[in-house]
Design a protein around this motif. Sequence first.
Motif, PDB file in Angstrom:
ATOM      1  N   PRO A 134      29.975  38.519  34.680  1.00  0.00           N
ATOM      2  CA  PRO A 134      30.482  38.463  36.051  1.00  0.00           C
ATOM      3  C   PRO A 134      32.003  38.482  36.082  1.00  0.00           C
ATOM      4  O   PRO A 134      32.663  37.777  35.316  1.00  0.00           O
ATOM      5  CB  PRO A 134      29.926  37.136  36.576  1.00  0.00           C
ATOM      6  CG  PRO A 134      29.717  36.305  35.352  1.00  0.00           C
ATOM      7  CD  PRO A 134      29.372  37.249  34.244  1.00  0.00           C
ATOM      8  N   LEU A 135      32.533  39.327  36.967  1.00  0.00           N
ATOM      9  CA  LEU A 135      33.977  39.408  37.179  1.00  0.00           C
ATOM     10  C   LEU A 135      34.272  38.997  38.611  1.00  0.00           C
ATOM     11  O   LEU A 135      33.817  39.653  39.564  1.00  0.00           O
ATOM     12  CB  LEU A 135      34.486  40.821  36.925  1.00  0.00           C
ATOM     13  CG  LEU A 135      34.314  41.364  35.508  1.00  0.00           C
ATOM     14  CD1 LEU A 135      34.582  42.863  35.497  1.00  0.00           C
ATOM     15  CD2 LEU A 135      35.255  40.652  34.556  1.00  0.00           C
ATOM     16  N   ASN A 136      35.003  37.937  38.767  1.00  0.00           N
ATOM     17  CA  ASN A 136      35.406  37.501  40.109  1.00  0.00           C
ATOM     18  C   ASN A 136      36.802  38.039  40.386  1.00  0.00           C
ATOM     19  O   ASN A 136      37.761  37.685  39.694  1.00  0.00           O
ATOM     20  CB  ASN A 136      35.385  35.975  40.206  1.00  0.00           C
ATOM     21  CG  ASN A 136      35.718  35.500  41.608  1.00  0.00           C
ATOM     22  OD1 ASN A 136      36.864  35.205  41.906  1.00  0.00           O
ATOM     23  ND2 ASN A 136      34.708  35.434  42.466  1.00  0.00           N
ATOM     24  N   ILE A 137      36.893  38.918  41.377  1.00  0.00           N
ATOM     25  CA  ILE A 137      38.163  39.582  41.688  1.00  0.00           C
ATOM     26  C   ILE A 137      38.643  39.108  43.048  1.00  0.00           C
ATOM     27  O   ILE A 137      37.951  39.259  44.063  1.00  0.00           O
ATOM     28  CB  ILE A 137      38.000  41.118  41.695  1.00  0.00           C
ATOM     29  CG1 ILE A 137      37.394  41.585  40.364  1.00  0.00           C
ATOM     30  CG2 ILE A 137      39.335  41.790  41.950  1.00  0.00           C
ATOM     31  CD1 ILE A 137      37.090  43.066  40.322  1.00  0.00           C
ATOM     32  N   SER A 138      39.801  38.526  43.080  1.00  0.00           N
ATOM     33  CA  SER A 138      40.412  38.117  44.353  1.00  0.00           C
ATOM     34  C   SER A 138      41.656  38.970  44.594  1.00  0.00           C
ATOM     35  O   SER A 138      42.357  39.326  43.636  1.00  0.00           O
ATOM     36  CB  SER A 138      40.781  36.633  44.331  1.00  0.00           C
ATOM     37  OG  SER A 138      41.675  36.348  43.290  1.00  0.00           O
ATOM     38  N   TYR A 139      41.911  39.289  45.871  1.00  0.00           N
ATOM     39  CA  TYR A 139      43.035  40.161  46.205  1.00  0.00           C
ATOM     40  C   TYR A 139      43.433  39.907  47.652  1.00  0.00           C
ATOM     41  O   TYR A 139      42.792  39.139  48.386  1.00  0.00           O
ATOM     42  CB  TYR A 139      42.652  41.631  46.002  1.00  0.00           C
ATOM     43  CG  TYR A 139      41.447  42.070  46.816  1.00  0.00           C
ATOM     44  CD1 TYR A 139      41.603  42.634  48.095  1.00  0.00           C
ATOM     45  CD2 TYR A 139      40.161  41.924  46.309  1.00  0.00           C
ATOM     46  CE1 TYR A 139      40.486  43.021  48.837  1.00  0.00           C
ATOM     47  CE2 TYR A 139      39.059  42.314  47.037  1.00  0.00           C
ATOM     48  CZ  TYR A 139      39.213  42.862  48.307  1.00  0.00           C
ATOM     49  OH  TYR A 139      38.130  43.228  49.043  1.00  0.00           O
ATOM     50  N   THR A 140      44.485  40.571  48.045  1.00  0.00           N
ATOM     51  CA  THR A 140      44.962  40.523  49.428  1.00  0.00           C
ATOM     52  C   THR A 140      44.884  41.929  50.018  1.00  0.00           C
ATOM     53  O   THR A 140      45.261  42.897  49.362  1.00  0.00           O
ATOM     54  CB  THR A 140      46.398  39.990  49.501  1.00  0.00           C
ATOM     55  OG1 THR A 140      46.423  38.664  48.993  1.00  0.00           O
ATOM     56  CG2 THR A 140      46.900  39.980  50.936  1.00  0.00           C
ATOM     57  N   GLN A 141      44.441  42.018  51.311  1.00  0.00           N
ATOM     58  CA  GLN A 141      44.239  43.326  51.955  1.00  0.00           C
ATOM     59  C   GLN A 141      45.027  43.377  53.258  1.00  0.00           C
ATOM     60  O   GLN A 141      45.053  42.417  54.037  1.00  0.00           O
ATOM     61  CB  GLN A 141      42.757  43.543  52.232  1.00  0.00           C
ATOM     62  CG  GLN A 141      42.439  44.809  53.002  1.00  0.00           C
ATOM     63  CD  GLN A 141      40.978  44.886  53.401  1.00  0.00           C
ATOM     64  OE1 GLN A 141      40.169  44.081  52.945  1.00  0.00           O
ATOM     65  NE2 GLN A 141      40.638  45.836  54.262  1.00  0.00           N
TER      66      GLN A 141
END
Length: 430
Positions: A134-141
């Motif tokens: 599992p890869l948890n990817i957090s970002y801003t949009q």
Amino acid sequence: MTSTGRKVTLLVILLACLAVPAFAGTKYLAGSPNLTAYIAGANQYTAGSDIQIPVVIKNTGINTNYEVAPNIVDLADVPTTAKFVTVAMGAGDAPVVIKSDPQMIGDIASQAQQTVTFSAKVNADAAGGTYYLPLNISYTQFSNVDQYGLDTFRYYYVPGNVTITAPLVIKSEVIPEVVSATSGQLVAGANGYVNLTIANIGSLDGAKATVEILQDDDSPVSPVDSSVYIGAFPAGSTVSCQYKVSVAKDAENKTYPIDVVVMYQNDEGDFVPSQTQVVGVDVGNKVSFAIQSPPVEMSPGSKRTIQVEYQNTGDSTVYSAEARISVVDPFTSSSDIAYLGDLAPGQSAVASYQISVASDATIKEYGLDSEIRYNDALDDTYISDPMKISIDVKNLSGIQGIVSNPVYISLIVAVIIGIIYTLIHARRKR
């Protein structure tokens, strides 16, 4: 150029200006990042290995709804760009330990990608197969923008978070595990046997397998017979093997390592080695003996049977031990070998030797070399280190001097015989 030509050129320029909007900009009406991931490279790892996992994060988001107009100003950000991306990898149900913390990889625009690498450790008994990390990817949009006047804008952003998986492949293989290791009476300076019980804790059934032992770095334990063919080695099975080894003379009383590896045929028909296992074997002290009897006292010209006590001071039993004394001038011997038999650790035996001293021997203490020839548990023959038998040659007085001198003994015997003869003759006359 004529006046007519200049008019035509100016007309063309004016028409071109009318056809292309001045300062046209693009306004995106919808859209968002669409992140996918995969592991780059061969993506096949072996059990027990320290690995680097290169993960490619790709943004496949597309801006499909947008407006182009001369009164629109191009914005600094678009909704399909994933900004300030942070990626955290988990183990999930994969038999691995993830060592890396979450990593920041910056912005990923539409149709762009970034590679991030994670450090991990595959469990030593990991079963082969495909696992999903599992890869948890957090970002801003980017969300929207407010415009104030002609050149003032206020941008709005929202956080984004997505969990995706990346497939990880662990190869099926034979994984040996040493269940037990015994070495019996393995001692320094001798040969002996090591008995191993080995299990296949891997997920592959090995074919045409051979279990080998190797010397570990500078270990004093080295194989004489290094391999045992076992044939089929199914997953979950156990085999027992025996190896003859040699131990260096300078080995101490402690446990030393040996390496164990299985060479087998895999599903592709290739012969491959397993991961190496290290196991300890116990080694005892070198076989040694000590003389426990006190120095022998003799006088010049004397002859006597001396008693020498030998003790087994080693850690193993010796068999058919035989002691020998080496005599040099001024000594001679009519019997210089004595049988001691089997001696367990700490056990003693006494040897008898007939020793004569020359009449012109110098008065001093002498040391005669002695050694023991013996067999070990494998019936191999060895000779011990030399020992010294102390003989103190001096002028003895009193009874001790008379008893130790063969001339005095002969005279005493003659006198006794004469007395007995006289008594018998006198009794017959009466």
